[in-house]
Structures are given as structure tokens and as C-alpha cells.
Design an enzyme around this catalytic site. Structure first.
Site, mmCIF file in Angstrom:
data_model
loop_
_atom_site.group_PDB
_atom_site.id
_atom_site.type_symbol
_atom_site.label_atom_id
_atom_site.label_comp_id
_atom_site.label_asym_id
_atom_site.label_seq_id
_atom_site.Cartn_x
_atom_site.Cartn_y
_atom_site.Cartn_z
ATOM 1 N N GLY A 251 3.563 -2.889 -6.851
ATOM 2 C CA GLY A 251 4.325 -1.760 -5.546
ATOM 3 C C GLY A 251 5.340 -3.320 -4.749
ATOM 4 O O GLY A 251 5.294 -4.473 -5.104
ATOM 5 N N SER A 252 5.511 -2.293 -3.731
ATOM 6 C CA SER A 252 6.624 -3.506 -3.248
ATOM 7 C C SER A 252 5.223 -4.736 -1.655
ATOM 8 O O SER A 252 5.616 -6.047 -1.730
ATOM 9 C CB SER A 252 7.470 -3.023 -2.014
ATOM 10 O OG SER A 252 7.758 -2.106 -2.360
ATOM 11 N N GLY B 3 2.341 -5.137 -3.772
ATOM 12 C CA GLY B 3 0.768 -5.941 -4.787
ATOM 13 C C GLY B 3 0.887 -5.559 -5.754
ATOM 14 O O GLY B 3 2.012 -4.190 -6.074
ATOM 15 N N VAL C 258 -0.411 -3.097 -8.650
ATOM 16 C CA VAL C 258 -1.237 -1.304 -8.434
ATOM 17 C C VAL C 258 -2.579 -1.290 -9.482
ATOM 18 O O VAL C 258 -1.869 -1.983 -11.243
ATOM 19 C CB VAL C 258 -0.112 -0.853 -9.062
ATOM 20 C CG1 VAL C 258 -1.075 0.717 -8.625
ATOM 21 C CG2 VAL C 258 0.988 -1.086 -7.722
ATOM 22 N N LYS D 282 -3.890 0.108 -5.095
ATOM 23 C CA LYS D 282 -3.336 -0.805 -5.090
ATOM 24 C C LYS D 282 -4.017 -1.792 -4.021
ATOM 25 O O LYS D 282 -4.776 -1.942 -2.716
ATOM 26 C CB LYS D 282 -1.550 -0.237 -4.314
ATOM 27 C CG LYS D 282 -0.454 -0.568 -3.617
ATOM 28 C CD LYS D 282 -0.014 0.311 -2.951
ATOM 29 C CE LYS D 282 0.674 1.989 -4.471
ATOM 30 N NZ LYS D 282 2.070 1.771 -4.441
ATOM 31 N N ASP E 212 12.424 0.310 1.017
ATOM 32 C CA ASP E 212 11.698 -0.666 -0.186
ATOM 33 C C ASP E 212 12.634 0.667 -1.112
ATOM 34 O O ASP E 212 11.417 0.603 -2.273
ATOM 35 C CB ASP E 212 11.325 -1.353 -0.267
ATOM 36 C CG ASP E 212 11.414 -2.230 -1.454
ATOM 37 O OD1 ASP E 212 12.593 -2.432 -1.867
ATOM 38 O OD2 ASP E 212 10.157 -2.714 -1.888
#
Ligand SMILES: *[C@@H]1O[C@H](CO)[C@@H](O)[C@H](O)[C@H]1NC(C)=O
Ligand SMILES: *[C@@H]1O[C@H](CO)[C@@H](O)[C@H](O)[C@H]1NC(C)=O
Ligand SMILES: *[C@@H]1O[C@H](CO)[C@@H](O)[C@H](O)[C@H]1NC(C)=O
Ligand SMILES: *[C@@H]1O[C@H](CO)[C@@H](O)[C@H](O)[C@H]1NC(C)=O
Ligand SMILES: *[C@@H]1O[C@H](CO)[C@@H](O)[C@H](O)[C@H]1NC(C)=O
Ligand SMILES: *[C@@H]1O[C@H](CO)[C@@H](O)[C@H](O)[C@H]1NC(C)=O
Length: 932
Positions: free
Chosen positions: A619-620, A622, A624, A638, A735
Site C-alpha cells: 500500500g501507500s 507499507g 500488506v 498493513k 494517493d
């Protein structure tokens, strides 16, 4: 009129088909005897003979004027039932629905009618006739909730309900959109044309949508009174540019009133108010003002903060004279008596001006009976097609329930009783009855029902079941005795066979099974033992003795049947089991407050994820991981990469905030963990992965079709809209990209990765040192000056839309050459009108060009270089919904390579006003409905 002749007439009008023929404009002359074209308007009127089976035609002796549609009306019986017209609509399309009532004459001794008008299950208006010669007009603006609507009359308190005309007018695409249309209709309370030349209303053909614009000379009691001194009427013959959303007719805009002494004021009654309203003022400067002359004014009454301080300068606001300016309130609370006044400012040389107003009341949509229930009732209907009891129309429960159905008063209503004794039903008992979970009584006795007794095991409220005197066969199902509420069960005089289930013979219920020669009790004696117990103690004693005896005898049998028994047990468990609360099985977690996430320990998460072994993405913030928590729920875990940048306190604040954000298009946060320098968030697992995979990773994915893409876009847009407007403080995602749009098991989309350190509070939003985001999606304006607004998300979402259309990646040297960017590439092609070139090859041939344009246009607007020029998420949602509607509609042109070139140019010029675009098939159609 005697009751008898009412009834007679009722049966004289039995007509087979009950659905009105639908053209673009539907104009029904209720009580009319023929179809005709109205010479004044060119509108085609049809008689209602083909669409209603009840009521009688009443000729009006001295009709007012020569309009044919008011020469007859249709009167309905006063019997507590409802009578409905069924009009087909296109789901989600907006319509104006109009019903008019002219009583016409007063028979000797008759009282004026007073009754209610409903649209589906929603009370539209109470009709009270006070003046026999007046035409009462009721208009509702709706977005069609399904593929048909019912207009129903009922509940007369005096006289009989009647109707003169019923009209349905489709509106141009975005007209009358409101923020509330999922839940509210708009009931038109006033639509006034000021400065009108005569008392005549303006409507079709001057208004292509056939709205009725009342003349301000047409005064009624306390309607448009309290006129300020110095009010003058002005008019022009010049053309007026009316190209905003609501398109008032030019003729309406060519006249106005002006407060020559500096003030305009009026008072009028608004039927059904106080209420919340959608209100519009239609303004156009229609005087030629000199260079040093000005017209500036503000609204003094009603006092609405923000609006009352605003100074209106029509020509300036509209960017020119003879151009419409349309200020409006999305939601204003108004009283029954509305007094409004416009007052010129001190420095203005001219007094205020007003061309027209329109005020509609928000009416909450009352839910109809669930479709599944209606389907069951329909199934029962169809088992006795010739009988008169099948003739009732509209919703089974509201506003008045069908004679043979009883409903709960909950919203939506639920069917609690079905009474069809001796109704000549033939065939099998419909298995769909199992859906009527709130049913307490079911009477199907005395029919010709055959076949087995279906599974009714989930009717946990059922107390009385009558199936006697039919031709049912097969066994008596054992679950019947386990139904928790059952008190009386009658199955006598059928051809049932097999063993009587023990659970029915416990004496807890009245059970009659006489007259089924094939039934065996499981004991050798007393084959036709009749039991009606529960009241008589003596019988009870006999019963207990009998039961003990048969228990012993049955023991061996039961052992053999133990397999069967265990499945019965499962059934009964299934009946009683209530869904358990989602996370009640999570141990070790503690609840911070009702809407806040669970705390997981690190070891729990290690166990759930098998030591973080199944990585499913990045993910944006780190990596998952996939996991399964103790109650079996699948989760996405996450791990925040930069844990140290968030203090524990800040992290917990953010979690608290995140867990309060609930929206069906946002991935829900389930819990979190903050331990051993690890900050972890636990989300619901989305089975179908990211949108990115579905668009770009063609290897093992089936390509999404266009309609699925549109639904995904709609979902994602709604999620973002909620972040921007539904949260406080509002949240900018920062994002937005296809890999942050996740798809659940039904391919519905939810937005993920929002809200972390990203609330739009002053510290974070306006100037931050680094622009965050993903290459290809990053708003150039934000990148250049670090000013973060919701419009940055809009830009990124525009890129997502372009990806959905083209199936291409947002940036790539190979694909786009020197510009490397999808935005430049798509923009230049779309500006040239060549939308076909950008379509994903896997969609070619299966896309309606009109819906594609709708998305292409809104996408290109969303990636405008300047944020102010981009639409809001809400407007994007509307555009996507329009596209869905177009795509689903039956008409429209399919794109194909040979036909495409002719279709391109028809839309080229429309890019600038994306919300007012209508598909070409509609614009041809509605102008001359008589031609269709
Ligand atoms: C009037 O038009 C409707 C719809 O086109 C049609 O179903 C009906 O039969 C016509 N009725 C008469 C009396 O012509
Ligand atoms: C309008 O505003 C009122 C007061 O803020 C609010 O209660 C209501 O839900 C809003 N919407 C409608 C359709 O009434
Ligand atoms: C407007 O200008 C004209 C001359 O151009 C002058 O005669 C007139 O008095 C001015 N009007 C106002 C209100 O200033
Ligand atoms: C306003 O009108 C002028 C002249 O008609 C035009 O040049 C200008 O582009 C318009 N501005 C906007 C924002 O539409
Ligand atoms: C109304 O008409 C539609 C078809 O246009 C039909 O599907 C629907 O079942 C009808 N509704 C009722 C309540 O008769
Ligand atoms: C909607 O209505 C307008 C004005 O009535 C008409 O010109 C047009 O064909 C329709 N569509 C658009 C693009 O506005």
C-alpha cells in the site's frame, strides 16, 4: 351514485393489459374515451382505458374551457382500497410527474371530494377540492427509483377519489439533480413567471419539458400578495441565453418585475410547508443599462446567512446581459407563509429584478414492500389468474394493503398474514414463501393445491398455518413442530403420507390431520387419531400416556433414522440462530468505544497472518499481508513502514478517526496494533484485489466489461465524495490510484489507504514540504505549489477514469512518447473528437458511444491544469451515473469501427459544459413527442 352501480362499473372495465404504453411524453386523459392530439399544444393524449381496470368515467357537464382532457374524469370507489396507475420509467432517470384534478360539476347532494395521492408508497399530496371549476395541479420531480412507478389514489374522507390527467415528462440529464435524491422526491410548491403578459401559464411547447410556469397575474388567496409599491413589469423580445442546468423557457425569462423604488417583495403560501426546500431564482438582465448604471441587490427576507449577505449583480454574475443567472438553495428551511424581499444596495442605480422562481419541497421517499415479498405474492396471484381478488394494483402494503394481505407498520412494511382460503388456487405451494420471514398467519385452505408442503422452516414467526382441504401429497415436514411460534396447524383432508413427526404430537400446538388416509402415526394402533389439544386437561393426560408409549416403541426406529435426525437438528438450529456480532469472537481485544477499532496484540496478528507469510501487496505506507482472525474473518494486515514518524499518540488519534469513517465504498478498518515499534492496521480483506490488477494485468484476469468499469468508477467516486464532504474534518486522500481501489467479492469497489496523517487541518494541508502521491496521478498544480485541496484527488481520479476507458497505464514512455503521460495523450485525442482511438481494445464494439463520451468528458475536465476548473467529486458521480443509465438503456449507438466517425463530431463542441450534455437520441426525441 349507489354502491351497486360503482361495483357494476368496476367490473365493466376489466381489461387484460394494465401497463400504459410509454412514449417519451406520457399524457393520459383519465376517463377519456379516445386518443387524440391536443390542437393547442400538439401533445398526444391517450385514454386511460388501457391502463386502469377500475373506476368509472364521469362526464363533466359544464367543463371549464374547451380542453378535451377536462371533459371527463375518472372516479374511483370509496372502499378503503387504493387504485393505481402503473407508469414505466427508466431507472435513475429524472422525471416530472404531474397529476391534475378538475372536479367540474357538483352533483346534487354530493360533497366535494377529499382524498390522498401517492407516488409509490410516498404520500404525494392530500387533494381537497374547494372549487369545482379550478384545475388542481400536483407535480413531483423524481429520479425514478425503478423501472416503473405507481401513482395511487386512496383514502377518501369525503366524496370519491378522482383524477383528470396524469402526465410523465422525462427531464434533461442533469436537471433538478439534488444531493438528496436517493432519499427524497421534490414536490413542486411554486413555479412562478413574473411579469407575465397574461394570466395564461407557459408550458409546452414553449417549455420543451412541459413544466407549467404560472403567471404572476393568476392570483389566488394569499398567493403573490404584499407587492411592494413601485413594482413594474418589464419585458423584452431579445433572445435570452438560458443554457444553465434548469433551462427555464426563453419566454419566461423575457419578462420580469422590477422594484423601481428599490424594493421587490411578495408573500405566498407554500402548500405542505414548513419543510426543507430546493429553491431557485431565475434571473436575467433584460434592460439595457448605461455605462454608469448598475443593478445590485441582496435578499433581505427570508434571512438566510451567507445568501442574504451576497450582493447580486445579474449581468456580472451571468457574465453578460440577456443571460440566465440561476442562484439556488440546495436545502433551505421555509415556512408555510413565505415572505421574500429583494432590496437594492446603496450604490446601485437600479432596483432589483426577478424573472421567475421555483420552490420544491423535499419529500422523504417511503420504502416500498421488499421486491422479494412482492415476488411471493405475485407467485400466489398467478395461481388463480381469473379471479377478481388478483386485480389489486400497486404496492401490496402501502398506502392501503391488498384485501388478502396484512402488513406490519414497519418501514419498509413486511407481510404478516396471507388469507387465501377458498380462492381457487391451483398448483404447487410456491417455495418462495420461505422468504416471508415475518409471516404470522398463512391461510391456504380450501383450494386445489397439489404437490408437497414446501420448506417453510425459516418462518419463525408463524403461529397459524391452514393447509386443509387441498390435494397436498408427500410427508408432513418435521420442522413444522420446531417452528418457535407455531400454535395451530391444519393439514386435514389432503393426500399426505408417511410418518407424522413426533414434534407435532407434543401437545404444544393444535394439530389437525384428519382425512389423510396415508398418514401413519408410527404406532400400530389408532391410525386416524385426531388431536386438538392444549385446552383440555383430560386430553393432555391421554396424550402424555400415548407419547410415552410411542416413545418406547419408536426407539429402535429412531436409532435407524439417526442420520436423518441430525440433519433435522441442524435445520432447527438454523432457524433459531441469529447472526452473531461480527467481532464478538475476537479474544484479547478490547473495545475503545462502540465505533472504534479493536486492539490486536502482535502475537494475535502473527497467528492470524501465519507470521506475516502471505504478502498480498504494497500500500501507500507499507506491505500488506493476508490473514484470518479468530472468528474466521479474512483480513488485510498493513504494516506501516515509517512507524517512527508517527508518535503513538498521533497514531491512536488517527486510528480513532479512521474507525469512525464508515461508508460502503471505503475499505473498513477493523482494528490496529501498536507494539514493539510496529504500527499495524487491520482492514477487511477484499477478495478481488486491486482495480489495477483487473485493468492492466491481463494475463490471468478476465477483462472487465464497460458496465462493470462504470459501476466501479461510481463506487470509487462515491467513496471519495464521502471523504471530501461527509467527514469532519474533511479528508483528502492524496494517493488516489487504481491500486488503491479494491474490489470485493461482488466486484464492487472500495477505496483504501485514506486518512492517515492526511486530515485537511491547517498544519498539514496548505503548505507541506513534499508533495506526496504517485507518479502519473499527481496533480501538477499541487506539485508546483504544494497547495493541497480536494481537487488534487479529482485530478488523480480523472487519471483513473482515463485508465478505465483506455486500459493503459498512467505513464509510459513507450505508449505515449515524449509526453509519457496518459493525460496529454488522451486530452489531445478527445479534443479532436476521436474518443474511439482511446478505447481499450478489449472493450471495442461493446460500448455505447454516448456513455463513453460522458466519461471521457468528465475525465478530461477532471485533469484540467487548474483545480478550480475541475468538477467536484459529486458532479463526477452524477456524470458516471448518467453514463450507467445510458449504457443500460435500450437505445443508443454501439461503437464500431465503421460507424464511429459519424458519431464523433456530434459531441465535440459539448466539452465545455459537461453537466448539460444530453445524448443525441434524447434531444431529437422530446421536442416533438407527438412525432414519436
Ligand atoms: C390509445 O393509444 C394506446 C397507446 O398507444 C393504445 O394502447 C390504445 O389502444 C389506444 N386507444 C384507443 C381508443 O385508440
Ligand atoms: C436539509 O437541512 C436540514 C437541516 O440542516 C437537514 O436536517 C436535512 O436532512 C437536510 N436535507 C433535507 C433533504 O431535508
Ligand atoms: C450617467 O452618465 C450620463 C452621461 O454619460 C449622465 O448624464 C448621467 O447623469 C449619469 N448617471 C448617473 C446615475 O451617474
Ligand atoms: C465573459 O464574457 C466575455 C465577453 O463575452 C468573454 O470574453 C469571457 O470569456 C467570459 N468569461 C467567462 C468566465 O465566461
Ligand atoms: C408495472 O409495469 C411494469 C412493466 O412496465 C411491471 O414490470 C410491473 O410489475 C408493474 N407493476 C405493478 C405493480 O403492476
Ligand atoms: C437538454 O436541453 C437543452 C435545452 O432545452 C437542449 O438544447 C438539449 O438538446 C438537451 N441537451 C443538452 C445538451 O442540454
Amino acid at each position: 351514485m349507489s354502491v351497486l352501480s360503482h361495483l357494476l362499473v368496476l367490473f365493466l372495465h376489466l381489461v387484460p393489459g394494465v401497463v400504459c404504453q410509454v412514449k417519451e411524453f406520457v399524457s393520459i386523459d383519465c376517463g377519456g374515451t379516445s386518443n387524440y392530439t391536443d390542437p393547442n399544444t400538439g401533445l398526444e393524449w391517450i385514454s386511460d382505458m388501457g391502463c386502469i381496470r377500475h373506476g368509472k368515467v364521469v362526464k363533466i357537464e359544464s367543463p371549464n374551457g374547451d380542453r378535451q382532457q377536462y371533459q371527463r374524469r375518472r372516479d374511483f370507489p370509496t372502499d378503503g382500497k387504493k387504485y393505481c396507475y402503473n407508469l414505466s420509467t427508466k431507472e435513475r432517470r429524472r422525471y416530472l410527474v404531474r397529476a391534475t384534478f378538475q372536479y367540474g360539476n357538483l352533483d346534487n347532494g354530493d360533497t366535494y371530494p377529499k382524498f390522498q395521492l401517492y407516488l409509490d408508497a410516498t404520500l404525494w399530496s392530500a387533494i381537497t377540492v374547494l372549487d369545482a371549476s379550478r384545475v388542481y395541479v400536483k407535480e413531483m420531480i423524481i429520479r425514478a427509483p425503478s423501472t416503473s412507478i405507481d401513482v395511487c389514489l386512496c383514502c377518501a374522507s369525503t366524496g370519491s377519489p378522482f383524477l383528470s390527467t396524469l402526465e410523465l415528462r422525462p427531464l434533461n440529464l442533469s436537471m433538478y439533480a439534488t444531493d438528496y435524491e436517493d432519499d427524497f422526491f421534490l414536490n413542486v410548491a411554486a413555479r412562478v413567471n413574473f411579469g407575465a403578459p397574461s394570466k395564461d401559464a407557459i408550458r409546452y411547447p414553449d417549455d420543451p419539458y412541459d413544466r407549467i410556469w404560472d403567471s404572476d397575474l393568476n392570483k389566488r388567496q394569499n398567493y403573490l400578495v404584499g407587492v411592494a409599491p413601485g413594482t413594474e413589469r418589464i419585458s423584452t423580445s431579445k433572445d435570452i441565453d438560458i443554457r444553465t442546468r434548469e433551462y427555464p423557457p426563453v419566454k419566461v425569462m423575457q419578462t420580469a418585475v422590477v422594484g423601481s423604488k428599490g424594493r421587490l417583495s411578495y408573500r405566498l403560501n407554500l402548500e405542505g410547508f414548513p419543510a426543507n426546500a430546493r429553491a431557485y431564482a431565475y434571473l436575467a438582465e433584460i434592460e439595457d443599462l448605461g455605462r454608469n448604471e448598475t443593478r445590485k441587490f441582496s435578499m433581505q427576507q427570508p434571512h438566510v446567512p451567507d445568501y442574504s449577505n451576497a450582493v447580486v449583480n445579474i449581468a456580472e454574475n451571468a457574465n453578460g446581459s440577456y443571460t440566465l443567472y440561476e442562484p439556488s438553495y440546495m436545502n433551505v428551511s421555509l415556512d408555510f407563509v413565505l415572505t421574500f424581499s429583494l432590496v437594492k444596495t446603496l450604490d446601485s442605480t437600479h432596483g432589483p429584478l426577478l424573472n421567475a422562481i421555483e420552490i420544491s419541497k423535499y419529500v422523504q421517499i417511503i420504502p416500498k414492500t421488499d421486491d422479494r415479498y412482492v415476488a411471493v405474492l405475485d407467485a400466489l396471484h398467478s395461481m388463480s389468474p381469473e379471479s377478481d381478488w388478483t386485480l389489486e394494483e400497486g404496492d401490496p402494503c402501502i398506502p392501503a394493503h391488498w384485501e388478502w394481505v396484512t402488513c406490519s407498520s414497519s418501514k419498509p412494511p413486511r407481510v404478516t398474514k396471507i388469507a387465501l382460503s377458498k380462492k381457487n388456487l391451483k398448483g404447487k405451494i410456491p417455495p418462495e414463501l420461505i422468504h416471508l420471514e415475518d409471516l404470522t398467519e398463512l391461510w391456504l385452505d380450501g383450494n386445489s393445491l397439489s404437490g408437497p408442503i414446501p420448506d417453510l422452516s425459516s418462518l419463525i414467526s408463524l403461529t397459524i398455518l391452514h393447509l386443509e382441504n387441498n390435494r397436498l401429497t408427500g410427508p408432513i415436514p418435521s420442522y413444522l413442530g420446531d417452528l418457535p411460534s407455531i400454535q395451530e396447524l391444519y393439514v386435514g383432508n389432503n393426500s399426505l403420507s408417511g410418518k407424522i413427526p413426533r414434534t407435532l404430537l407434543t401437545g404444544k400446538l393444535v394439530f389437525n390431520y384428519d382425512g389423510n388416509p396415508e398418514l401413519i402415526q408410527g404406532t400400530q394402533h389408532k391410525k386416524n387419531f385426531k388431536l386438538i389439544l392444549g385446552t383440555s386437561v383430560g386430553a393432555f393426560v391421554i396424550f402424555v400416556v400415548f407419547l410415552l408409549g410411542s416413545l418406547l416403541l419408536l426407539r429402535n426406529l429412531r436409532r435407524k433414522a439417526s442420520h436423518e435426525k441430525s440433519s433435522e437438528k441442524r435445520d432447527s438450529l438454523h432457524i433459531i440462530a441469529k447472526p452473531s456480532t461480527a467481532y464478538s469472537l475476537v479474544r484479547g481485544g478490547y473495545l475503545m468505544d462502540e465505533s472504534v477499532a479493536y486492539y490486536f496484540t502482535l502475537s494475535e496478528l502473527e497467528e492470524a497472518t501465519q507470521n506475516f507469510s502471505k504478502k498480498i501487496g504494497k500500500g501507500s505506507f507499507g506491505p500488506v499481508y493476508y490473514g484470518k482472525i479468530k472468528n474466521g474473518k479474512e483480513v488485510a494486515v498493513k504494516i506501516l513502514a515509517n512507524a517512527s514518524s508517527h508518535g503513538t499518540h498521533q497514531f491512536e488519534n488517527e486510528v480513532a478517526l479512521l474507525s469512525r469513517i464508515h461508508h460502503r465504498n471505503l475499505v473498513p478498518l477493523i482494528g490496529y496494533c501498536d507494539e514493539a515499534h510496529q504500527q499495524i492496521l487491520v482492514y477487511e480483506y477484499m477478495h478481488n484485489g486491486t482495480l489495477q490488477d483487473h485493468i492492466h494485468d491481463s494475463v490471468n484476469q478476465k477483462r472487465l466489461d464497460w458496465l462493470s468499469r462504470l459501476f466501479i468508477a461510481e463506487d470509487a467516486a462515491k467513496g471519495l465524495e464521502y471523504l471530501h464532504t461527509g467527514c469532519n474534518p474533511s479528508i483528502i486522500h492524496r494517493d488516489v490510484k487504481t491500486s488503491n481501489i479494491l474490489l470485493d467479492i461482488n466486484l464492487r469497489a472500495k477505496v483504501s489507504d485514506f486518512g492517515l496523517s492526511r486530515q485537511t487541518d491547517d498544519n498539514l494541508s496548505h503548505v507541506s514540504s513534499v508533495a506526496r502521491g504517485t507518479v502519473g496521478y499527481l496533480d501538477p498544480e499541487y506539485y508546483a505549489n504544494q497547495q493541497l485541496t480536494e481537487k488534487s484527488d479529482v485530478y488523480s481520479f480523472g487519471v483513473v477514469l482515463l485508465e478505465l476507458i483506455s486500459g493503459r497505464k498512467p505513464f509510459s514512455m513507450e505508449d505515449y512518447g515524449a509526453e509519457w503521460n496518459i493525460v496529454y495523450w488522451a486530452r489531445s485525442l478527445i479534443r479532436k473528437g476521436d474518443v474511439v482511438r482511446i478505447i481499450d481494445p478489449s472493450l471495442a464494439g461493446n460500448v455505447k458511444i454516448e456513455s463513453l463520451w460522458r466519461i471521457a468528458e468528465v475525465a478530461i475536465l477532471s485533469v484540467e491544469p487548474h483545480g478550480v476548473s475541475r468538477p467536484k467529486m459529486q458532479e463526477i458521480t452524477l456524470a458516471i451515473q448518467d453514463a450507467i443509465k445510458i449504457e443500460k438503456g435500450s437505445r443508443g449507438n454501439y461503437e464500431n469501427s465503421s460507424g464511429s466517425s459519424t458519431m464523433q463530431f456530434s459531441r465535440k463542441t459539448l466539452l465545455s459544459d459537461f453537466l448539460d450534455i444530453e445524448s443525441s437520441d434524447l434531444s431529437n426525441g422530446y421536442v416533438l413527442p407527438s412525432a414519436r
